[in-house]
Design a protein around this motif. Structure first.
Motif, mmCIF file in Angstrom:
data_model
loop_
_atom_site.group_PDB
_atom_site.id
_atom_site.type_symbol
_atom_site.label_atom_id
_atom_site.label_comp_id
_atom_site.label_asym_id
_atom_site.label_seq_id
_atom_site.Cartn_x
_atom_site.Cartn_y
_atom_site.Cartn_z
ATOM 1 N N SER A 2 31.337 94.341 31.760
ATOM 2 C CA SER A 2 31.367 94.350 30.214
ATOM 3 C C SER A 2 32.568 95.113 29.594
ATOM 4 C CB SER A 2 30.014 95.154 29.767
ATOM 5 O OG SER A 2 30.368 96.497 30.191
ATOM 6 N N LYS A 3 32.567 94.740 28.086
ATOM 7 C CA LYS A 3 33.693 95.500 27.543
ATOM 8 C C LYS A 3 32.997 96.187 26.230
ATOM 9 C CE LYS A 3 35.737 91.798 24.929
ATOM 10 N NZ LYS A 3 37.198 91.167 24.567
ATOM 11 N N THR A 4 33.870 97.167 25.522
ATOM 12 C CA THR A 4 33.100 97.575 24.210
ATOM 13 C C THR A 4 33.841 96.889 23.306
ATOM 14 O OG1 THR A 4 33.538 99.916 25.233
ATOM 15 C CG2 THR A 4 33.401 99.839 23.011
ATOM 16 N N VAL A 5 32.716 96.704 22.192
ATOM 17 C CA VAL A 5 32.865 96.010 21.182
ATOM 18 C C VAL A 5 32.299 96.857 19.967
ATOM 19 C CG1 VAL A 5 32.930 93.573 22.161
ATOM 20 C CG2 VAL A 5 30.784 94.563 21.244
ATOM 21 N N TYR A 6 32.352 96.471 18.512
ATOM 22 C CA TYR A 6 32.094 97.223 17.709
ATOM 23 C C TYR A 6 31.190 96.671 16.733
ATOM 24 C CZ TYR A 6 35.959 99.242 19.860
ATOM 25 O OH TYR A 6 36.768 99.700 20.824
ATOM 26 N N GLN A 7 29.952 97.207 16.501
ATOM 27 C CA GLN A 7 28.737 96.419 15.843
ATOM 28 C C GLN A 7 28.860 96.940 14.639
ATOM 29 O OE1 GLN A 7 25.982 94.924 17.753
ATOM 30 N NE2 GLN A 7 25.904 94.286 15.422
ATOM 31 N N THR A 8 28.530 95.813 13.726
ATOM 32 C CA THR A 8 28.564 96.090 12.118
ATOM 33 C C THR A 8 27.301 95.669 11.444
ATOM 34 O OG1 THR A 8 29.362 93.901 11.619
ATOM 35 C CG2 THR A 8 31.006 95.515 12.067
ATOM 36 N N ASP A 9 26.803 96.118 10.527
ATOM 37 C CA ASP A 9 25.725 95.541 9.771
ATOM 38 C C ASP A 9 25.817 94.733 9.044
ATOM 39 O OD1 ASP A 9 26.624 96.387 7.361
ATOM 40 O OD2 ASP A 9 25.234 98.155 7.047
ATOM 41 N N HIS A 10 24.797 94.155 8.438
ATOM 42 C CA HIS A 10 24.642 92.691 7.728
ATOM 43 C C HIS A 10 25.860 92.794 6.499
ATOM 44 C CE1 HIS A 10 22.107 95.199 5.035
ATOM 45 N NE2 HIS A 10 22.672 94.383 4.203
ATOM 46 N N ALA A 11 26.033 94.049 6.157
ATOM 47 C CA ALA A 11 27.381 94.042 4.836
ATOM 48 C C ALA A 11 28.673 94.389 5.701
ATOM 49 C CB ALA A 11 26.957 95.194 4.059
ATOM 50 N N GLY A 12 28.756 94.523 6.941
ATOM 51 C CA GLY A 12 29.996 94.548 7.779
ATOM 52 C C GLY A 12 30.511 95.993 7.929
ATOM 53 N N VAL A 18 29.242 99.489 21.074
ATOM 54 C CA VAL A 18 28.452 98.645 21.989
ATOM 55 C C VAL A 18 28.976 97.840 22.941
ATOM 56 C CG1 VAL A 18 26.786 98.387 20.188
ATOM 57 C CG2 VAL A 18 28.111 96.468 20.580
ATOM 58 N N LYS A 19 28.249 97.562 24.047
ATOM 59 C CA LYS A 19 28.924 96.898 25.249
ATOM 60 C C LYS A 19 28.614 95.152 25.059
ATOM 61 C CE LYS A 19 30.425 100.364 27.563
ATOM 62 N NZ LYS A 19 31.742 100.615 27.920
ATOM 63 N N PRO A 27 33.344 82.490 33.310
ATOM 64 C CA PRO A 27 33.843 84.030 33.419
ATOM 65 C C PRO A 27 35.208 84.387 32.537
ATOM 66 C CG PRO A 27 33.762 82.742 35.378
ATOM 67 C CD PRO A 27 33.511 81.826 34.238
ATOM 68 N N GLY A 28 35.574 85.738 32.045
ATOM 69 C CA GLY A 28 36.178 85.803 31.038
ATOM 70 C C GLY A 28 36.156 85.733 29.690
ATOM 71 N N VAL A 29 34.959 85.161 29.481
ATOM 72 C CA VAL A 29 34.387 85.057 28.085
ATOM 73 C C VAL A 29 33.040 86.109 27.893
ATOM 74 C CG1 VAL A 29 33.013 83.559 26.701
ATOM 75 C CG2 VAL A 29 34.872 82.397 28.013
ATOM 76 N N TYR A 30 33.240 86.862 26.668
ATOM 77 C CA TYR A 30 32.256 87.807 26.507
ATOM 78 C C TYR A 30 31.261 87.514 25.659
ATOM 79 C CZ TYR A 30 35.056 90.615 29.604
ATOM 80 O OH TYR A 30 35.433 91.281 30.705
ATOM 81 N N LEU A 31 29.886 87.887 25.703
ATOM 82 C CA LEU A 31 28.898 87.452 24.991
ATOM 83 C C LEU A 31 28.730 88.770 23.799
ATOM 84 C CD1 LEU A 31 26.515 86.260 27.604
ATOM 85 C CD2 LEU A 31 27.980 84.770 26.236
ATOM 86 N N LEU A 32 29.354 88.495 22.620
ATOM 87 C CA LEU A 32 29.304 89.219 21.622
ATOM 88 C C LEU A 32 27.761 89.406 20.983
ATOM 89 C CD1 LEU A 32 32.319 89.318 21.911
ATOM 90 C CD2 LEU A 32 32.504 89.706 19.547
ATOM 91 N N PRO A 33 27.259 90.569 20.815
ATOM 92 C CA PRO A 33 26.132 90.705 20.022
ATOM 93 C C PRO A 33 26.220 90.290 18.509
ATOM 94 C CG PRO A 33 26.352 92.723 21.122
ATOM 95 C CD PRO A 33 27.754 91.915 21.176
#
Length: 95
Positions: A2-12, A18-19, A27-33
């Protein structure tokens, strides 16, 4: 993996880090929330500002105010003060 990504709300507006998990099929493609971005927000910002994702980069906007949290009893008291007819009905039922 996994890698760290950055969660935003509906307004950005930035919420938290988050992970994102790696796709088991690609492989190599990450599933972003939903609403998450890979670009990290600024490391720090003034107390009166907050990071907002514009779709291309982070911008510092005025910090949103949190709605006041009132207890249920305070909400009821306010409602009854603004609706004396309801308060009168309750009073009649208690007699």
């Amino acid at each position: 993996m996994s890698k760290t990504v950055y969660q935003t709300d509906h307004a950005g507006l930035f919420l938290c880090a988050v992970k994102a998990d790696e796709s088991p099929l690609e492989p190599g493609v990450y599933l972003l929330p939903a609403g998450a971005v890979e670009t990290p927000p600024p490391e720090d910002w003034p107390e009166d500002k907050w990071p907002r994702w514009t779709g291309a980069s982070w911008a510092l906007v005025n910090r949103p105010r949190q709605p006041e949290q009132h207890s249920p009893a305070a909400k009821l008291a306010s409602f009854l003060a603004n609706n004396p007819d309801v308060a009168a009905l309750i009073e009649e039922q208690q007699q």
